[in-house]
Design an enzyme around this catalytic site. Structure first.
Site, PDB file in Angstrom:
ATOM      1  CG  ASP A 151      -2.331   0.262   0.969  1.00  0.00           C
ATOM      2  OD1 ASP A 151      -2.581   1.157   0.159  1.00  0.00           O
ATOM      3  OD2 ASP A 151      -3.198  -0.374   1.588  1.00  0.00           O
ATOM      4  CD  GLU A 184       0.529   4.617  -7.521  1.00  0.00           C
ATOM      5  OE1 GLU A 184      -0.453   4.107  -8.112  1.00  0.00           O
ATOM      6  OE2 GLU A 184       0.949   5.770  -7.742  1.00  0.00           O
ATOM      7  CD1 TRP A 185      -5.082   3.089  -3.443  1.00  0.00           C
ATOM      8  CD2 TRP A 185      -3.906   4.879  -2.772  1.00  0.00           C
ATOM      9  NE1 TRP A 185      -4.716   2.896  -2.130  1.00  0.00           N
ATOM     10  CE2 TRP A 185      -4.001   3.974  -1.692  1.00  0.00           C
ATOM     11  CE3 TRP A 185      -3.222   6.083  -2.594  1.00  0.00           C
ATOM     12  CZ2 TRP A 185      -3.429   4.236  -0.445  1.00  0.00           C
ATOM     13  CZ3 TRP A 185      -2.640   6.340  -1.346  1.00  0.00           C
ATOM     14  CH2 TRP A 185      -2.747   5.427  -0.295  1.00  0.00           C
ATOM     15  N   GLY A 186      -3.046   4.487  -8.404  1.00  0.00           N
ATOM     16  CA  GLY A 186      -2.932   5.177  -9.692  1.00  0.00           C
ATOM     17  C   GLY A 186      -2.437   6.603  -9.551  1.00  0.00           C
ATOM     18  CG  ASP A 187      -2.661   8.708  -5.745  1.00  0.00           C
ATOM     19  OD1 ASP A 187      -3.756   8.502  -6.302  1.00  0.00           O
ATOM     20  OD2 ASP A 187      -2.546   8.963  -4.529  1.00  0.00           O
ATOM     21  CG  ASP A 206      -9.561   1.929  -0.961  1.00  0.00           C
ATOM     22  OD1 ASP A 206      -8.558   1.824  -1.701  1.00  0.00           O
ATOM     23  OD2 ASP A 206      -9.512   1.803   0.272  1.00  0.00           O
TER      24      ASP A 206
HETATM   25  C1  GLA Z   1      -5.924   1.164   1.265  1.00  0.00           C
HETATM   26  C2  GLA Z   1      -6.089   0.164   0.120  1.00  0.00           C
HETATM   27  C3  GLA Z   1      -7.213  -0.803   0.462  1.00  0.00           C
HETATM   28  C4  GLA Z   1      -6.916  -1.512   1.768  1.00  0.00           C
HETATM   29  C5  GLA Z   1      -6.718  -0.482   2.874  1.00  0.00           C
HETATM   30  C6  GLA Z   1      -6.255  -1.117   4.156  1.00  0.00           C
HETATM   31  O1  GLA Z   1      -7.014   2.003   1.362  1.00  0.00           O
HETATM   32  O2  GLA Z   1      -6.349   0.827  -1.074  1.00  0.00           O
HETATM   33  O3  GLA Z   1      -7.401  -1.731  -0.581  1.00  0.00           O
HETATM   34  O4  GLA Z   1      -5.753  -2.283   1.611  1.00  0.00           O
HETATM   35  O5  GLA Z   1      -5.726   0.483   2.492  1.00  0.00           O
HETATM   36  O6  GLA Z   1      -6.053  -0.171   5.172  1.00  0.00           O
END
Ligand code: GLA
Length: 404
Positions: A151, A184-187, A206
């Protein structure tokens, strides 16, 4: 003699350092499939849940359908590292320890995944990996970890590419092949830099269990299915065998309607997304189980050509047409009705000469007539020699395979 020794020594150093500086290749030639605890259980994870989920993955037919990784997300740790700096599994939640849990998972023919974070703390506040990468990778290897989701909370001013590369090198140095899942969510556009670092990378924030909503949490939002698939455009060319775009774990069986769950699963398969279930496998309804083990839809996701679908059209009535080239010149087509009403389609193959610039394949129904299989009802819908007409309920799909 001395100079010969020097040459040999420097060659050995080069070989050693080059083998440390690459990911383990070939671990995810098709998108990884499995289950992750986060969507349903958040911080309520423990050893009993994981063992029961392993058993349910087998009894539900999911293992036979291809699901493999059982991943414990955040909150498995104690709040502090031990005196030697090692991560510690929370002894109350995991009294038998992670090695024993890994042994159980492996004894059932499945694989063991775990979560941590490239920053100093995980998103839930447990010890992160920053500065401890090589030590942690050795510990994961000793536990038998096969999949690491990593993460990006509490990363401060760290550079994402460098940070994830360090963990990749640490995994390599520890010597156990581990699928490396970058989160890293695509950031920072991982699709541009992560191909040689990870096997999959999140492209979005998420997900949440709604069809088309945004839930604002203040500093961040979570996203419904439609918002998730619409968030990133023009990145399909970055996905392929061993390096996948990851639109997050699935929300199937967590409160949406069956139509919506069917659409969700179909779209994830079209996108060649990792298929990581996020529901409680221990007591899912039969209809949900059936969605998750639909072999024809899974075959589209797992197709060895490994090409992510393109959005071919998006009309005013709210029906999108997604097209995915498959191996041997076959195609998957998904008509996705995201509107609030039932919609009619009448698709004239002869008027749609589809050319895909990523795979360089073309769908030419003039020179070749395909037979059409409905991947949800399993019915034969005739051939591309005539129009494909159908009613598609609101928020549902018609997903077909064009077969040679
Ligand atoms: C981030 C990730 C989620 C999950 C949470 C856990 O938000 O994107 O998928 O792993 O952390 O805290």
């Amino acid at each position: 003699m001395r100079s010969l020794l020097k040459v040999v020594a420097s060659m050995l150093i080069m070989i050693a350092s080059s083998s440390f500086s690459q990911k383990f290749d070939g671990l995810a030639l098709t998108p990884p499939m499995g289950w992750n605890s986060w969507n349903t259980f958040a911080c309520n994870v423990d050893e009993a849940l994981i063992r029961q989920t392993v058993d349910a993955m087998i009894s539900s037919g999911m293992k036979d359908a291809g699901y493999e990784y059982v991943v414990i997300d955040d909150c498995w740790e104690a709040m502090e590292r031990d005196a030697a700096g090692n991560l510690v599994a929370d002894p109350n939640k995991f009294p038998s320890g992670m090695k024993a849990l890994g042994d159980y998972i492996h004894s059932k023919g499945l694989k063991f995944g775990i979560h941590n974070c490239a920053g100093t703390k995980t998103c839930a506040g447990y010890p992160g990996g920053r500065g401890h990468e090589f030590q942690d990778a050795l510990l994961y290897a000793s536990w038998g970890i096969d999949f690491l989701k990593y993460d990006w909370c509490s990363h401060g001013t760290a550079n994402s590419e460098e940070t994830y590369r360090t963990m990749r090198d640490a995994i390599r140095a520890a010597g156990r092949p581990i699928v490396f899942s970058i989160c890293e969510w695509g950031d920072t556009k991982p699709w541009e830099w992560a191909k040689d670092i990870g096997h999959l990378w999140r492209i979005t924030g998420d997900i949440t269990d709604c069809f088309d909503c945004e839930i604002n949490h203040g500093t961040w939002s979570s996203w419904g299915i439609v918002k998730t698939i619409e968030m990133r455009k023009g990145i399909r060319q970055y996905a392929g065998p061993d390096h996948w775009n990851d639109p997050d774990m699935m929300e199937i069986g967590r409160g949406m309607t069956l139509n919506e769950d069917r659409s969700h699963f179909s779209l994830w398969a079209m996108l060649a997304a990792p298929l990581i279930a996020g529901n409680d496998l221990r007591n899912m309804k039969k209809e949900i189980n059936e969605i998750l083990i639909n072999k024809d839809v899974i075959a589209v996701d797992q197709d060895s050509l490994g090409v992510q679908a393109l959005k071919y059209s998006d009309n005013e009535s709210g029906v999108e047409v997604w097209i995915k080239p498959l191996k041997n010149g076959e195609w998957a087509i998904c008509f996705f009705n995201k509107s609030e009403q039932k919609q009619k389609i009448d698709f004239d193959w002869s008027k749609n000469y589809i050319s895909d610039d990523v795979s360089k394949n073309t769908l030419n129904t003039k020179d070749h007539v395909y037979s059409i299989k409905d991947l949800w009802t399993k019915k034969n819908l005739g051939t591309t020699g005539k129009n494909l007409s159908a009613d598609i309920p609101s928020h549902d799909v018609l997903m077909v395979r064009l077969m040679k």
